[in-house]
Scaffold this motif. Structure first.
Motif, PDB file in Angstrom:
ATOM      1  N   VAL A   1       1.943   4.337  -0.924  1.00 30.45           N
ATOM      2  CA  VAL A   1       1.295   3.649  -2.036  1.00 30.45           C
ATOM      3  C   VAL A   1       1.462   4.529  -3.270  1.00 30.45           C
ATOM      4  O   VAL A   1       1.281   5.739  -3.202  1.00 30.45           O
TER       5      VAL A   1
ATOM      6  N   LEU B   1      -4.441  -0.276  -6.297  1.00 33.70           N
ATOM      7  CA  LEU B   1      -4.127  -1.589  -5.752  1.00 33.70           C
ATOM      8  C   LEU B   1      -5.170  -2.594  -6.207  1.00 33.70           C
ATOM      9  O   LEU B   1      -6.341  -2.265  -6.352  1.00 33.70           O
TER      10      LEU B   1
ATOM     11  N   LEU C   1      -1.443  -6.617   0.490  1.00 30.82           N
ATOM     12  CA  LEU C   1      -1.349  -5.330  -0.210  1.00 30.82           C
ATOM     13  C   LEU C   1      -0.220  -4.483   0.375  1.00 30.82           C
ATOM     14  O   LEU C   1       0.504  -3.803  -0.353  1.00 30.82           O
TER      15      LEU C   1
ATOM     16  N   SER D   1       3.062  -3.392  -1.687  1.00 31.54           N
ATOM     17  CA  SER D   1       3.359  -1.959  -1.826  1.00 31.54           C
ATOM     18  C   SER D   1       4.698  -1.601  -1.203  1.00 31.54           C
ATOM     19  O   SER D   1       5.075  -0.424  -1.190  1.00 31.54           O
TER      20      SER D   1
END
Lengths: 279, 346
Positions: B313, B317, B325, B329
Motif C-alpha cells: 500500500v 485508502l 481496496l 492497491s
C-alpha cells in the motif's frame, strides 16, 4: 528526617555541578515528599530492592531523578559516593531516571507515563492477596497537561485502585514559566476530585504533615491524590520560586558555595516530632 | 534461556537455506512442480477470520499461561471465569502502561486493541514502557492493513508494520491464516519479550498444507529459482501462490515464502537467503512499503544487488470494501502478475 532532607538537597547541589547541570527546581520541590516516602511511609528493603512485597515508587516526573538518586543514596540503595558521578562518563546516574539504578523502577522522563504504569503495579500488588503493598507515583503540576495522565486517572478509579497514591508536586512552574501562565488549567485538587479520586492537600515541605497524610492515603479506600503545595527550587535562596531554577548548571565552586550559603545553617540532628523514621 | 538474536538469525538462515537447498534438487527451472515434491499450500474453500480464531483461542491460552488480558473496548475478547481480564475502556496509552506496570511486577500481559489505535496512538508508550525494557507484553492489533474496509482510513492500519519494525526488541507477527494465528498467539505468550500480533477483521483465506509456524522462522512454501515471491498475511499469501502459478505458465520458476514474523531479525534473514538463491525478489504486503516487511527483506538482501519489486500500500485508502481496496492497491493476482512480468522482462 530534616537532616535527611538537608543531605538530599546538598547532594542535588553537588549533582548540578556538572558537566551537564541538572533539573534543580523540580528536584528541590520534591525533597520532603521523597524523604517522607522513603524514610517513613514506604515498606522497602535497600538490601533487596526488588523484594516482591515492597511498596513501589514511580517517579512520573522523571526529570527530578537527582532528588530520587540523592534519596536512594541516603536510604542506602546506592553508595553516597556515587552521587558525585551524576552524568559523568560511565555513571549510572543519568539526567532522567535510569533503571540500572537500584530503586529506580521505570525509565521515566517522557511525561505522562507514570500513572498508567502505577495502575499496573498496584493491580499486580492487589493480586497477591492479603493486605496489598502500595504504589506511590509522583507527578508534577506541569505534567498534568499531558492527557495520558487523565486517561490513566480514569482507569485507576474504574479498577478500584485502593492501594494507589498519586502525589502531585505542585510547585507552580514548568520549564518556560508559571504553570498558570503557560496553560491555566482548573485547580489541581479540583481536577483529581473531579475524576473521582479522594483528594487531600498538604504543605509539601512539612515532613510531619506529609507523613501523616501519606500514611492515611495508603490506608484508605479508592485511589488517593495527595496534592502538595511546594516551592520550585525550595531551599535555594535566589532561585526559589522561579522558573529559572528549572535547569541549572553550578559549574563553579563560587556558584555552589553561594547556593549552599542560601540553604541556611545545617539542621540540628533531631527527629521529626512524633514521626518515627524507619531504620 | 531465550535464544540470542544472533543464534535466532542463524536458525532462520539455516532453516530457510535447508529448505531452499532441499527444494533446489526437486524442482525444475520452470513450469509446474514435479510430482512427488513437497505439497504446496492450497487455499481452502472455507475462509476464517484470524481475529475470530484469536477470540476463540485466547481464553484457554490466557489461563494456561497466566496472562493478564487488558482490553480496550474492542469486543474481541470473550472473558471467561479464571481469566484475569480488565477492559480499561477506550484508552490505549493507559492500557499499554497498565500492562507494562503489571509485567514489571511479574505478570505476563496481553493488550487487545484495534491496530489503527494502539500502534500509532500509543507508540511512545510501546516504545518506552514495553520495547525498551523488553517486557513480556503481547500487543494484539485487530483490523490490520485495509481489513477495516468501509470503516475508513481512521480504522485502516497500514503503518503498523513500519512503526513496530522500527522498535528494537519487538517481534512483529502476521499470521498467514487462522490456524497460524492460534499457534503464533501461543508462541507470543511464551516469548521472553515484547510481541506485536497483527490480525485481520473478517474472514480471510485458510491454507491446506501450510506447515506449523515457528516464531521468527520464515517458511518457504513453494520452491522456484527465478523469482522469489515473499508474502505476509492471508490475502497476500493467497495472491502469491496464484501469481506463482501464473508465472509458471509464463515459464518462470517462482519461489513463495510466507514471512509470518516480519521484524528485521526474521525477515532480514530470509532476505539474505533469497538473494543467494533467486534472480528477482518481489515482496507483497498489505501495509505501507516504507519500513514494512519488504523493506526488512530488501535491507538484508541489498548487499547482493538482487532486483527488488516492492508491492504494498502506498498511500491513504478511502472507505471501501476490503476486497475492493486490495484491488485498487494493486494487490490482487492479475495486477501483481502483470507487474512482476513487467519487472522481470524490462
Amino acid at each position: 528526617m530534616e537532616v535527611r532532607a538537608r543531605a538530599v538537597r546538598e547532594h542535588i547541589v553537588d549533582m548540578c555541578s556538572g558537566p551537564e547541570g541538572g533539573h534543580l527546581g523540580g528536584s528541590m520541590s520534591a525533597v520532603e515528599i521523597l524523604v517522607a516516602l522513603f524514610f517513613h511511609t514506604m515498606n522497602i528493603d535497600s538490601d533487596d530492592p526488588e523484594w516482591k512485597q515492597r511498596d513501589v515508587f514511580v517517579l512520573s516526573k522523571g526529570h527530578a531523578a537527582m532528588a530520587l538518586y540523592a534519596t536512594l543514596a541516603e536510604r542506602d540503595f546506592i553508595g553516597r559516593e556515587e552521587v558525585g558521578t551524576f552524568c559523568r562518563p560511565g555513571s549510572r546516574l543519568a539526567t532522567h531516571g535510569n533503571v540500572a539504578v537500584p530503586g529506580v523502577e521505570f525509565a521515566t522522563g517522557s511525561l505522562g507515563h507514570g500513572l498508567a504504569l502505577a495502575n499496573g503495579t498496584s493491580w499486580a500488588q492487589r493480586q497477591a492477596g492479603g493486605s496489598p503493598a502500595n504504589t506511590f507515583v509522583l507527578l508534577g503540576d506541569g505534567e498534568l497537561q499531558e492527557g495520558t495522565v487523565w486517561e490513566a486517572a480514569q482507569v485507576s478509579r474504574a479498577v478500584g485502585a485502593d492501594n494507589l497514591v498519586a502525589v502531585i508536586d505542585v510547585n507552580d512552574f514548568q520549564q518556560t514559566g508559571a504553570v498558570r501562565e503557560v496553560s491555566d488549567g482548573a485547580p489541581v485538587a479540583d481536577r483529581w476530585a473531579g475524576f473521582g479520586w479522594r483528594t487531600v492537600e498538604v504543605d509539601g515541605h512539612d515532613l510531619a504533615a506529609l507523613c501523616a497524610v501519606l500514611d492515611e492515603a495508603a490506608r484508605t479506600k479508592g485511589p488517593t491524590a495527595v496534592v502538595c503545595r511546594t516551592v520550585k527550587g525550595k531551599g535555594v535562596g535566589a532561585l526559589a520560586g522561579r522558573a529559572a531554577s528549572h535547569f541549572v548548571l553550578l559549574d563553579t565552586e563560587r556558584k555552589r558555595a553561594r547556593v549552599r550559603a542560601s540553604m541556611g545553617p545545617a539542621v540540628p540532628p533531631a527527629a521529626t516530632k512524633g514521626v518515627p523514621e524507619h531504620a | 534461556m531465550p535464544e540470542t538474536e544472533s543464534t535466532l538469525s542463524e536458525t532462520v538462515s539455516e532453516t530457510a537455506s535447508a529448505v531452499l537447498e532441499a527444494d533446489r534438487a526437486a524442482v525444475p527451472e520452470a513450469g509446474p512442480a514435479a510430482d512427488g515434491g513437497p505439497p504446496w499450500p492450497v487455499v481452502e474453500p472455507e475462509r476464517v477470520s484470524t481475529r475470530a480464531a484469536f477470540t476463540d483461542a485466547l481464553p484457554e491460552l490466557a489461563v494456561r499461561h497466566n496472562v493478564l488480558v487488558v482490553d480496550t473496548d474492542t469486543g474481541s475478547i470473550k472473558a471467561t471465569p479464571g481469566m484475569d481480564y480488565l477492559n480499561v475502556g477506550i484508552a490505549e496509552n493507559a492500557a499499554i502502561g497498565f500492562a507494562a506496570g503489571a509485567e514489571h511486577c511479574g505478570r505476563r500481559a496481553l493488550v487487545c486493541t484495534f491496530a489503527a489505535f494502539s500502534v500509532s496512538r500509543a507508540f511512545e508508550f510501546i516504545k518506552l514502557d514495553v520495547a525498551y525494557p523488553r517486557r513480556r507484553v503481547c500487543i494484539v492489533g485487530t483490523h490490520g492493513g485495509a481489513s477495516g474496509g468501509w470503516l475508513g482510513p481512521t480504522h485502516h492500519a497500514t503503518e503498523d508494520l513500519a512503526l513496530m519494525n522500527a522498535l528494537p526488541n519487538m517481534r512483529v507477527v502476521v499470521p498467514a491464516d487462522a490456524r497460524q494465528a492460534v499457534s503464533l498467539l501461543e508462541q507470543c505468550l511464551e516469548y521472553d519479550g515484547p510481541t506485536y500480533l497483527r490480525l485481520g477483521r473478517k474472514a480471510s483465506p485458510v491454507f491446506a498444507g501450510l506447515p506449523e509456524p515457528e516464531l521468527g522462522v520464515p517458511q518457504v512454501v513453494r520452491a522456484g529459482r527465478d523469482i522469489a515471491l515473499v508474502a505476509t498475511g492471508p490475502e497476500m499469501l493467497a495472491t502469491a501462490l496464484e501469481v506463482a502459478r501464473g508465472l509458471a505458465d509464463a515459464g518462470y520458476g517462482a519461489q513463495v515464502v510466507n514471512v509470518h514474523t516480519v521484524d528485521p531479525e526474521s525477515a532480514g534473514a530470509v532476505g539474505r537467503v533469497i538473494a543467494a538463491e533467486c534472480r528477482w525478489m518481489v515482496t507483497l504486503e498489505e501495509a505501507w512499503t516504507s519500513g514494512g516487511m519488504g523493506a526488512q527483506v530488501a535491507a538484508a538482501a541489498g548487499a547482493r544487488g538482487i532486483p527488488w519489486l516492492p508491492i504494498g500500500v502506498t498511500g491513504f485508502l478511502p472507505p471501501d470494501g476490503h476486497g475492493s481496496l486490495l484491488e485498487a492497491s494493486g494487490l490482487t493476482t492479475e495486477s501483481v502478475l502483470r507487474h512482476v512480468l513487467e519487472f522481470v522482462t524490462c
